[in-house]
Each structure stands twice: as structure tokens, then as C-alpha cells.
Design an enzyme around this catalytic site. Structure first.
Site, PDB file in Angstrom:
ATOM      1  N   GLY A 162     -47.214  12.974  28.652  1.00 43.51           N
ATOM      2  CA  GLY A 162     -45.217  13.796  28.908  1.00 43.51           C
ATOM      3  C   GLY A 162     -44.389  14.717  28.176  1.00 43.51           C
ATOM      4  O   GLY A 162     -45.634  14.972  27.514  1.00 43.51           O
ATOM      5  N   MET A 163     -44.093  15.340  28.690  1.00 42.09           N
ATOM      6  CA  MET A 163     -43.167  16.700  28.518  1.00 42.09           C
ATOM      7  C   MET A 163     -42.637  16.557  26.690  1.00 42.09           C
ATOM      8  O   MET A 163     -43.006  16.371  25.486  1.00 42.09           O
ATOM      9  CB  MET A 163     -41.655  16.699  28.886  1.00 42.09           C
ATOM     10  CG  MET A 163     -41.353  17.899  28.419  1.00 42.09           C
ATOM     11  SD  MET A 163     -40.588  18.476  30.344  1.00 42.09           S
ATOM     12  CE  MET A 163     -38.922  17.586  29.973  1.00 42.09           C
ATOM     13  N   ASP A 187     -52.206   1.912  29.728  1.00 50.32           N
ATOM     14  CA  ASP A 187     -50.507   1.403  30.560  1.00 50.32           C
ATOM     15  C   ASP A 187     -50.037   0.274  29.972  1.00 50.32           C
ATOM     16  O   ASP A 187     -49.950  -0.621  29.926  1.00 50.32           O
ATOM     17  CB  ASP A 187     -51.402   0.885  31.902  1.00 50.32           C
ATOM     18  CG  ASP A 187     -50.261   0.219  33.017  1.00 50.32           C
ATOM     19  OD1 ASP A 187     -48.963  -0.047  32.307  1.00 50.32           O
ATOM     20  OD2 ASP A 187     -50.232   0.323  33.735  1.00 50.32           O
ATOM     21  N   ALA A 192     -42.234   6.096  30.924  1.00 50.98           N
ATOM     22  CA  ALA A 192     -41.400   5.900  31.313  1.00 50.98           C
ATOM     23  C   ALA A 192     -41.053   6.581  33.094  1.00 50.98           C
ATOM     24  O   ALA A 192     -42.169   7.187  32.774  1.00 50.98           O
ATOM     25  CB  ALA A 192     -40.419   6.973  30.519  1.00 50.98           C
ATOM     26  N   THR A 239     -39.975   8.829  35.207  1.00 59.94           N
ATOM     27  CA  THR A 239     -38.626   9.391  34.911  1.00 59.94           C
ATOM     28  C   THR A 239     -38.221  10.363  35.977  1.00 59.94           C
ATOM     29  O   THR A 239     -37.315  10.963  36.371  1.00 59.94           O
ATOM     30  CB  THR A 239     -39.276  10.897  33.848  1.00 59.94           C
ATOM     31  OG1 THR A 239     -40.096  11.284  34.413  1.00 59.94           O
ATOM     32  CG2 THR A 239     -39.052  10.061  32.652  1.00 59.94           C
ATOM     33  N   TYR A 292     -32.440   4.520  38.248  1.00 57.78           N
ATOM     34  CA  TYR A 292     -33.239   5.375  37.193  1.00 57.78           C
ATOM     35  C   TYR A 292     -32.169   5.155  35.753  1.00 57.78           C
ATOM     36  O   TYR A 292     -32.809   4.084  34.593  1.00 57.78           O
ATOM     37  CB  TYR A 292     -33.464   6.911  37.233  1.00 57.78           C
ATOM     38  CG  TYR A 292     -33.651   7.084  36.038  1.00 57.78           C
ATOM     39  CD1 TYR A 292     -35.131   6.791  35.362  1.00 57.78           C
ATOM     40  CD2 TYR A 292     -32.643   8.054  35.443  1.00 57.78           C
ATOM     41  CE1 TYR A 292     -35.229   7.879  34.119  1.00 57.78           C
ATOM     42  CE2 TYR A 292     -33.013   8.665  33.687  1.00 57.78           C
ATOM     43  CZ  TYR A 292     -34.819   8.478  33.713  1.00 57.78           C
ATOM     44  OH  TYR A 292     -34.611   9.464  32.214  1.00 57.78           O
ATOM     45  N   LYS A 335     -33.328   2.510  32.848  1.00 59.68           N
ATOM     46  CA  LYS A 335     -32.853   3.038  31.448  1.00 59.68           C
ATOM     47  C   LYS A 335     -32.614   2.106  30.548  1.00 59.68           C
ATOM     48  O   LYS A 335     -33.190   1.729  29.502  1.00 59.68           O
ATOM     49  CB  LYS A 335     -32.785   3.707  31.874  1.00 59.68           C
ATOM     50  CG  LYS A 335     -33.723   4.915  31.922  1.00 59.68           C
ATOM     51  CD  LYS A 335     -34.655   4.867  31.141  1.00 59.68           C
ATOM     52  CE  LYS A 335     -35.352   5.445  29.516  1.00 59.68           C
ATOM     53  NZ  LYS A 335     -36.163   5.935  29.146  1.00 59.68           N
TER      54      LYS A 335
END
Ligand SMILES: NC(=O)c1ccc[n+]([C@@H]2O[C@H](COP(=O)([O-])OP(=O)(O)OC[C@H]3O[C@@H](n4cnc5c(N)ncnc54)[C@H](OP(=O)(O)O)[C@@H]3O)[C@@H](O)[C@H]2O)c1
Length: 278
Positions: free
Chosen positions: A10-11, A36, A60, A62, A125, A129
Site C-alpha cells: 500500500g501507499m 491476510d 486496511a 481504504t 469506513y 476504522k
């Protein structure tokens, strides 16, 4: 210090891995295909095998708008899986650093959100979270690090959305100016994660770049950095309806981060310049 990063493709994770390996740190970076996080067996095995000092959960769900129609799936990744991580972390006496979001707030304040302000997410979302934040607290040593409006090289983000519009020749660009927050360049967030990890302080932290702005301000800066001859027109959120409701004001106070680390947040404008030109 030995690190384990989840969601490693991911980012944020990509920039964190780069920052850590650049410092010669011992890093185990596991992408979704390696681990996972919704699998109890695989979580216990991966953490038991690696025995890291710190686990940074970057995995996550996202896709904010998609979560509205897939709340159970978002909850499984952003909520229940974090519980699994917390228990596995306790077994090896490690420490969990869990990433969270400004979307746990409802955006009704008009002064920056402090770490202990009331959470009241407006979207599926955000609710997922928040479940993750509660679950992360089951790790004896844990940090919940909230950030906002991320942009970086390894994921879809607002800067790319604006760039695409410019390439398509959209003129003028219409961008919402009634939502305020703090854009954050993911390499800056990666540095913040490392600083918080080294501080040994636990609990909730906020990290976001400076200063606060609206999406309209952010878009104008992107257009300016790209030298595009395009008008940017302010519009309201009501003119741009989306499946998930966003907080109108989600400026995070980074006071605790600054006090504990002794470092001021970096500038998103400098991050934007580096992102577009480096
Ligand atoms: N992006 C933002 O603006 C923003 C703002 C504030 C906070 N945050 C938080 O910052 C954190 C990192 O965000 P990001 O933007 O770096 O997200 P991202 O680029 O979407 O990365 C998340 C990674 O998690 C992986 N993943 C999904 N389900 C998984 C599972 N069951 N097991 C293991 N890995 C799984 C994803 O893989 P696939 O892509 O293959 O599903 C993806 O590689 C998240 O906690 C997010 O909520 C993000």
C-alpha cells in the site's frame, strides 16, 4: 529494532519500508498475498515467526465510498482483524502501531481535533476504522496514529485525480471548498511513524502535514505546481454528492506528536513539490 509491516504493497507501507530500509533497519514487509490479516492462523504464525519489536498495521480497507455498501467486509479488515493483530502482538510482547483516520470525527468542530475529542464517524469506513482503534487498544503496548488526506507515490490520491482532469483538458476544474483538513505526504507520515515508534510513548497520536486548507486550496496548489493554465472554481459538497459523507472539518491537532517527538510537522506544499518534481 525489528519491524513488521502489514499491507506492505500500500501507499503508506511502501514509503515506510523505504524509509526503514534506508536506515538499515531490520524490516519484514508482508503484503496481502504474504499475510491476510483476517486469518487468525496466518497472523499468529507470521508474528510468532518474525517476533518483531514493533508491528505497523498499514493493511486496511481504504475504498471509502465502497464501504457504504460493503460495511461487513470493511469491518472485517479494519476492525476484527486488528483484534487478531492485538492478541498476536501481546503473545510475543511486541508493540502495535495502528494507522487510523480523521474520518472517525464528525467534523462539527471549528478548532483542531485533539486526540481525546469525541469520535462520531459519519460513514461506514469511519465506523470500521473506529472499531479498529478500539481493537488496537487491546494490545498492551499500542499506538493509534491518525492521519488525514494522504498523497504518495504508491496509491490513488487527490493529486493524481487533479492531474488526470488537467490531462483530459477539463477547464475550469470544480473543487469543493467547504471541507477543511490537513493534506499529508506519505513519506512525511512514514518519518512520523518512525519517530513515534522510537519515542516509546503509547496511546493516540495525530500526525498531519501543515498547514490546514480546503480541497479547493489544495487543488489550486497542484495546478500551480504543474504550471497548468486552468481555472479552479470553488463548489460546495452539496454540488458533488458522494456515497460516503465526509467530515466538513477534520483538521487534526498534532500537539501531542510535537510535544513527544520535539519535531514540527512537515509542509504538504514541500511534499507536493517533491511528489510532482523529484
Ligand atoms: N489514504 C488516505 O487518505 C488515508 C487517510 C487517513 C488514514 N489512512 C489510513 O492509513 C492506512 C494506510 O492507508 P493507505 O492509503 O496506505 O492504504 P492502501 O494504499 O489502500 O494500502 C492498504 C493495503 O492493505 C492491503 N490489504 C487490504 N486487505 C488486506 C488484508 N485482509 N490483509 C492484508 N492486507 C490487506 C491492501 O491490498 P489490496 O489493495 O490488494 O486490497 C493495500 O495494499 C490505513 O489504515 C488508512 O485507513 C488513509
Amino acid at each position: 529494532m525489528k519491524w513488521l509491516i502489514t499491507g506492505a504493497a500500500g501507499m503508506v507501507a511502501s514509503d515506510l519500508k523505504r524509509a526503514l530500509t534506508g536506515r538499515g533497519e531490520d524490516v519484514v514487509a508482508l503484503s496481502k498475498s504474504d499475510l491476510d490479516i483476517t486469518s487468525t492462523r496466518r497472523v499468529q504464525q507470521a508474528i510468532g515467526d518474525a517476533r518483531p519489536d514493533v508491528i505497523v498495521n498499514c493493511a486496511a480497507w481504504t475504498r471509502v465510498d465502497d464501504a457504504e455498501t460493503n460495511e461487513p467486509a470493511a469491518n472485517a479488515i479494519n476492525g476484527s482483524a486488528v483484534e487478531l493483530l492485538a492478541h498476536a502482538v501481546n503473545r510475543v510482547s511486541s508493540r502495535l502501531i495502528h494507522l487510523s483516520t480523521d474520518f472517525v470525527f464528525d467534523g462539527t468542530k471549528r478548532t483542531p481535533y485533539e486526540i481525546n475529542d469525541r469520535t462520531a464517524p459519519l460513514s461506514a469506513y469511519g465506523r470500521s476504522k473506529l472499531l479498529g482503534e478500539i481493537a488496537a487498544a487491546h494490545a498492551e503496548r499500542h499506538v493509534v496514529l491518525r492521519s488525514s488526506w494522504l498523497f504518495g507515490h504508491n496509491g490513488p490520491n487527490f493529486v493524481e485525480a487533479i492531474r488526470r482532469q488537467i490531462v483530459k483538458g477539463t477547464n475550469p476544474l470544480r473543487v469543493v471548498e467547504d471541507q477543511k483538513g490537513r493534506p499529508t505526504y506519505t513519506p512525511h507520515l512514514a518519518e512520523a511513524i518512525i519517530r513515534v515508534a522510537h519515542s516509546e510513548a503509547n496511546g493516540i497520536f495525530h500526525y498531519a502535514d501543515e498547514p490546514e486548507c480546503t480541497w479547493f486550496d489544495f487543488a489550486r496548489a497542484i495546478v500551480e505546481e504543474l504550471g497548468a493554465a486552468i481555472d479552479v472554481k470553488p463548489v460546495t459538497t452539496a454540488e458533488f454528492p458522494r456515497p460516503a459523507t465526509r467530515p466538513a472539518y477534520s483538521v487534526l491537532s498534532t500537539e501531542r506528536y510535537e510535544r513527544v517527538t520535539g519535531v514540527r510537522p512537515a509542509s504538504w506544499r514541500e511534499g507536493l513539490h517533491e511528489y510532482l518534481h523529484a
